[in-house]
Design an enzyme around this catalytic site. Structure first.
Site: not given
Ligand code: GLY
Ligand code: MN
Ligand code: MN
Length: 465
Positions: A48, A254, A271, A282, A365, A369, A376, A408, A412, A429, A431
């Site tokens: 439900d 993540h 983040d 973001d 990374h 993006h 994304h 970003e 690490y 990070r 961003e």
């Molecule tokens: N928040 C996900 C990224 O930075 O791509």
């Molecule tokens: Mn991002």
């Molecule tokens: Mn992010």
């Protein structure tokens, strides 16, 4: 208008109509046919209880319509005043509306959203064979869902069943999403306006998190401050699962906000950002739980900040999508050498670090993006028509004014014998979201400080709760 029908802003009917017209023109240029785009399905979470409904981004881009159970049909072969933009949606239903709230119903939706015609969604299977009969092509999200593929098969079968009366089924099926992706990559003034507001709300949330944070606070308590600010300013939801990571948790890319308490001396990486009126923001900031960076934290922080500044400097129309990443890599790699995190005796220069990918254990990374309705966002990163290089990769696409992308960089550093101990378990990070302009870029998310001194100054100002 009662409160159930009230939109926060007037519906931008002309914006959605303009996009449909551009898509229709693109379909006509390919010989005409019918495009079919449905919104997202409702998904049950447990008995439900559904997951919060979120419309499909492509469907929303062309309609502005946020109710579930809706399909847009665009007939690029319509002639003599036949409807070209047709919406199928839920009918009015007094009983269901008592439980679930207002629904437009086809007539009101047609008028409010500027469509040529609208019908009950329950009649879709009955009407689709008529709408696609004798049309040259079908445009839909080809091969993206077994359910949609089965629906299309059913509609085609219904048309083919009439072949003895001379009715022809479309002979061609084409993926429609890449055509819309190209449109989505260039944000219009309406989208940029919303993304600026989304960025501003998310920045306020980060400011609040910095100002309320104290050693001993748990990650989920800090997340609560973010979510409060998003909703307080009218954002509908977080754009993605909030990352609030104390200490070593920041090295998990993540990591979802959990139960860990931020200790005195920890950095906290957040983040998190909101979705406003269908558009994502973001933002990542990293700051000390106690309001003061340690010398080692500050060293790494300033390297990441310099990498971000270099990437921002490299973000402008006419350059490769890869240019900001390469600019960030250069600064990060030099920083890894200067700090001794990467062994200077093995790598003579930042270029060597890059060529040997020795940065990868500390920066795994990419630097950005696309961002838009999806965090994304849709759109190719490479030029599918360009020549392949020796590795078989196509060239990166060229940034254009109106693209929006994140910048970003991060570092690490896990605990490892060959890494100086003062840097262990540090994840950083930074961003921001950048709108590409002819001469550079506009940052949409800078209402929260990014320089270490400015973060420390903000954290000294206490916040009245
Ligand atoms: N928040 C996900 C990224 O930075 O791509
Ligand atoms: Mn991002
Ligand atoms: Mn992010």
């Amino acid at each position: 208008m009662n409160s159930q029908t009230e939109h926060a802003n007037p519906i931008a009917v002309d914006v959605y109509r303009g996009r449909r017209e551009r898509l229709l023109a693109a379909l006509r240029a390919q010989g005409g046919g019918v495009a079919i785009l449905s919104t997202a399905p409702e998904v049950m979470r447990n008995r439900d209880t559904d997951f919060p409904f979120r419309h499909d981004s492509y469907f929303y881009y062309l309609t502005g319509f946020t109710e579930p159970e809706a399909t847009l049909v665009l007939d690029a072969s319509a002639q003599n005043g036949e409807p070209a933009s047709i919406l199928f949606c839920r009918e009015k239903n007094a009983e269901r509306e008592t439980w679930e709230g207002f629904r437009y119903g086809p007539e009101a939706a047609r008028d409010a959203f500027g469509l040529d015609a609208a019908f009950p969604i329950a009649t879709l299977d009955e009407q689709l064979p008529r709408l696609i009969a004798d049309k040259p092509a079908l445009f839909y999200a080809l091969g993206t869902s077994a359910e949609l593929d089965a629906q299309v098969r059913g509609w085609l079968a219904a048309v083919r069943a009439q072949s003895r009366s001379g009715v022809r089924a479309p002979a061609k099926a084409q993926h429609v999403l890449p055509i819309i992706d190209e449109m989505r990559l260039l944000k219009d003034a309406h989208e940029i306006g919303i993304m600026r507001r989304a960025g501003s709300i998310s920045a306020q949330a980060h400011r609040r998190a910095m100002q309320t944070c104290r050693p001993g606070m748990r990650e989920y308590e800090i997340e609560a401050e973010l979510l409060y600010t998003f909703r307080r300013h009218g954002a509908q939801a977080p754009a993605y699962g909030s990352i609030v990571a104390a200490g070593a948790n920041a090295c998990v890319l993540h990591y979802p906000a959990g139960n860990a308490a931020a200790r005195d001396g920890d950095l906290i990486l957040i983040d998190a950002a909101c979705e406003l009126e269908g558009y994502a923001s973001d933002i990542t900031r990293t700051f000390p739980a106690n309001g003061r960076f340690t010398p080692a934290q500050r060293e790494l922080y300033d390297i990441v900040l310099a990498a971000q500044a270099a990437a921002i400097e490299a973000t402008r129309a006419g350059v490769s999508f890869d240019a900001p990443h390469q600019a960030a890599l250069k600064v990060l790699s030099q920083g890894l050498l200067d700090t001794g995190i990467v062994d200077k005796t093995k790598f003579g220069s930042a270029d060597d670090v890059i060529a040997e990918r020795a940065y990868l254990p500390f920066y795994m990374h990419r630097t950005g993006h696309w961002i838009g309705m999806d965090v994304h966002d849709a759109g190719e990163y490479r030029d599918a028509d360009g020549p392949r290089d020796e590795q078989g990769a196509r060239p990166w696409r060229t940034l254009a004014a109106g693209n929006v992308l994140t910048v970003e960089p991060g570092l690490y550093v896990h605990a490892a014998e060959n890494v100086p101990e003062r840097y262990w378990n540090t994840g950083i990070r930074i961003e921001d979201d950048a709108l590409v302009t002819a001469g550079g870029c506009e940052l949409l998310t800078r209402e929260v400080p990014v320089a270490a001194d400015e973060i420390e100054a903000l954290m000294r100002e206490s916040i009245g709760n």
